[in-house]
Design an enzyme around this catalytic site. Sequence first.
Site, mmCIF file in Angstrom:
data_model
loop_
_atom_site.group_PDB
_atom_site.id
_atom_site.type_symbol
_atom_site.label_atom_id
_atom_site.label_comp_id
_atom_site.label_asym_id
_atom_site.label_seq_id
_atom_site.Cartn_x
_atom_site.Cartn_y
_atom_site.Cartn_z
ATOM 1 N N HIS A 151 0.843 -1.190 0.000
ATOM 2 C CA HIS A 151 0.000 0.000 0.000
ATOM 3 C C HIS A 151 0.886 1.251 0.000
ATOM 4 C CE1 HIS A 151 -0.470 1.271 4.511
ATOM 5 N NE2 HIS A 151 0.769 0.916 4.260
ATOM 6 N N CYS B 49 5.885 6.239 4.604
ATOM 7 C CA CYS B 49 4.691 5.515 4.138
ATOM 8 C C CYS B 49 4.102 6.108 2.870
ATOM 9 C CB CYS B 49 3.612 5.509 5.220
ATOM 10 S SG CYS B 49 4.137 4.662 6.712
ATOM 11 N N HIS C 207 5.122 0.287 -0.315
ATOM 12 C CA HIS C 207 5.801 -0.612 0.617
ATOM 13 C C HIS C 207 4.708 -1.605 1.055
ATOM 14 C CE1 HIS C 207 3.822 2.275 3.243
ATOM 15 N NE2 HIS C 207 3.920 1.396 4.213
ATOM 16 N N HIS D 128 3.088 -4.729 4.157
ATOM 17 C CA HIS D 128 3.017 -5.242 5.530
ATOM 18 C C HIS D 128 2.457 -6.667 5.551
ATOM 19 C CE1 HIS D 128 3.792 -1.273 7.234
ATOM 20 N NE2 HIS D 128 2.841 -0.759 6.501
ATOM 21 N N HIS E 296 -1.993 -10.527 -0.740
ATOM 22 C CA HIS E 296 -1.061 -10.422 -1.864
ATOM 23 C C HIS E 296 -1.555 -9.440 -2.931
ATOM 24 C CE1 HIS E 296 0.766 -13.909 0.050
ATOM 25 N NE2 HIS E 296 1.856 -13.628 -0.626
ATOM 26 N N GLU F 254 -0.914 -3.533 11.777
ATOM 27 C CA GLU F 254 -0.137 -3.223 10.575
ATOM 28 C C GLU F 254 1.316 -3.679 10.765
ATOM 29 O OE1 GLU F 254 -0.931 0.476 8.010
ATOM 30 O OE2 GLU F 254 0.777 1.019 9.261
#
Lengths: 135, 135, 135, 135, 135, 135
Positions: free
Chosen positions: F14, F33, F39, F41, F80, F124
């Site tokens: 995201h 972010c 990036h 999580h 994914h 997260e």
Amino acid sequence: MVRVTRRFEFCAAHRLYCREFSDDENRRTFGACSNPNWHGHNYVLDVIVGGEPDPGTGLVIEGAVFERAVKERAIDPFDHRNLNLECDDFKGLNPSVENIARVIWRRLDGALGTAKLHCVRVWETSKTSAEYTGP
Amino acid sequence: MVRVTRRFEFCAAHRLYCREFSDDENRRTFGACSNPNWHGHNYVLDVIVGGEPDPGTGLVIEGAVFERAVKERAIDPFDHRNLNLECDDFKGLNPSVENIARVIWRRLDGALGTAKLHCVRVWETSKTSAEYTGP
Amino acid sequence: MVRVTRRFEFCAAHRLYCREFSDDENRRTFGACSNPNWHGHNYVLDVIVGGEPDPGTGLVIEGAVFERAVKERAIDPFDHRNLNLECDDFKGLNPSVENIARVIWRRLDGALGTAKLHCVRVWETSKTSAEYTGP
Amino acid sequence: MVRVTRRFEFCAAHRLYCREFSDDENRRTFGACSNPNWHGHNYVLDVIVGGEPDPGTGLVIEGAVFERAVKERAIDPFDHRNLNLECDDFKGLNPSVENIARVIWRRLDGALGTAKLHCVRVWETSKTSAEYTGP
Amino acid sequence: MVRVTRRFEFCAAHRLYCREFSDDENRRTFGACSNPNWHGHNYVLDVIVGGEPDPGTGLVIEGAVFERAVKERAIDPFDHRNLNLECDDFKGLNPSVENIARVIWRRLDGALGTAKLHCVRVWETSKTSAEYTGP
Amino acid sequence: MVRVTRRFEFCAAHRLYCREFSDDENRRTFGACSNPNWHGHNYVLDVIVGGEPDPGTGLVIEGAVFERAVKERAIDPFDHRNLNLECDDFKGLNPSVENIARVIWRRLDGALGTAKLHCVRVWETSKTSAEYTGP
């Protein structure tokens, strides 16, 4: 050979510093860990032994024997103690996590019946640990 | 309303005891925690705030703001300290995990921007915690 | 008011099934958990109590008192047991994690001194838990 | 060479005892684990393989291949089972965590394509594990 | 010799695929991990070094030195990055967890003062990790 | 009433940013972010439902029903994936952890049979989570 790990915990206060260092050097080397008023940790101790499981019982070491030996030799002497002030093992020895692992090795080596001590691992925080596998 | 939790850690030494108690009463009430030579813990601190996420950013509170406020007000004052000796919050107040949670509440309440402090939870060990949700 | 949580563990065998169900219905409802030969879990028990910390000690409940009450009433009766066969609490009551939480509530409610039982949470696996906060 | 670890879980009932032992000897050796009515655990299984990563894919073993092999050979046969009663591997073999590790080694060795089985580690509780690295 | 482990974390996006493979082959080999729009992970990095503790300080490596070396060489270059698009280490190299471990090894080997790099372990999820102990 | 929690996991890429913000404002608000290259999580999802356990089965909700509903509605659509690019729920909605919790609430509310959705909690990282208990 099979290895068996058992996890233990103890809480203790300590301080990192070298008598030979100036206050400044101690602060530079050990940071906040050199605070003369102490700080402390929840230490987690993993004791790992190896051996051939007994053909009948399937055990490398009886659980109760393992438990008692580590409790008597490596938990009770340190739990809720000040490592620097109250524990002779650290007389003149900085209680770094590396040294704690070596001290506990010496306390447990040869004291676990027919099981052979393989490794002592000590977690000082959830992010830092030291392990010693003997001399 | 959405609640946001952020986890922090600090290490400290402390001792539990009441000045009014005899040594014996202290030992009976607090067990090994009353050791006059201190012991210590890796404290884990969960700070939980609530609020309406900003319609644009989707955030209840900016991460960096949250982080800095807690670090300045609730981590730096206690980390690698002796709670009894070095922290004014515990002058005359036993640093039990219950009181640590209440002290941190007072330090954080009203200091997190538009987010409302909902709960302060402190873990003293992996098995024991206290949480406070305000007066 | 402050809430204090203490974590415990016990291992047990059990089986989920309803006497009134056919084998097929049991299998459909409980899946592999209805295996007549039993299976088992490492249960994790969180007991959460609430109260006003004592002004002197700063405690909601003394650690040793908390520990002993839960051990005697909620760990020893179940640890290393078969919940269906050996525990009267589950005579005619399916030992689902929901029912285990309620049974432990009944065993602990009123037995923790001046601290008030707030919640019993039982983890059956690292992914599933039930919690009960009373009738 | 690179080593790849993959973690799995299964729940099972078991009992530790030796047919040749009296009830008393069993209780002395295995404690509550010898309860004839069974108890159980959430076992955690770490399978560790080694190999040269494929120059193109960068993988030691394809995730789906690894997953399926362990699931079929080491999870499905034991999950939600009674190890003593339902699993031929433990016919005449005490299902100690040491023996479970060795049994799973035999089931997986040679069954993971070009990856070489390096270690089977089984956690019986969060505090006790056994690992086997082959004969 | 004593080994010291320190744990770090970074978040990153990546995609597994081989340029030489058809879309179908990529999907067959890497499953959902080959999604062209990326996915991501919270990577956990364990760096393990070995050495003789300094007789005076008791340390294998100073904490701050260890921290800074790994942060500069193995966290900052990857944290909150797209491994495929933004990190030269993965130009033409699939960012599998195996390759990430080897890349971090090369970045850290020889950069930790007198401590010798022993192992780089990278967790991609709580269930999968790769470790590399050098060529 | 009893509450049942079930834990799930998914991996996703995201990016946090506001279309109305300049690059600078985005960077100031969201830090790393806001990286335009994404990036990601390992998200952990706790779904908590409440209800009266069925008098016969002792269940608030059948495990398989719970599992399937969450998998279909809240895991498969995100696992994914790139939350910004591929998930309609986040068209025009910043995929902050706060918004992810609210989106999953809307997807699950009313879809869990007779069990009532009580809370959606999304981690997260191991240090940050958001929870939503409904409008």
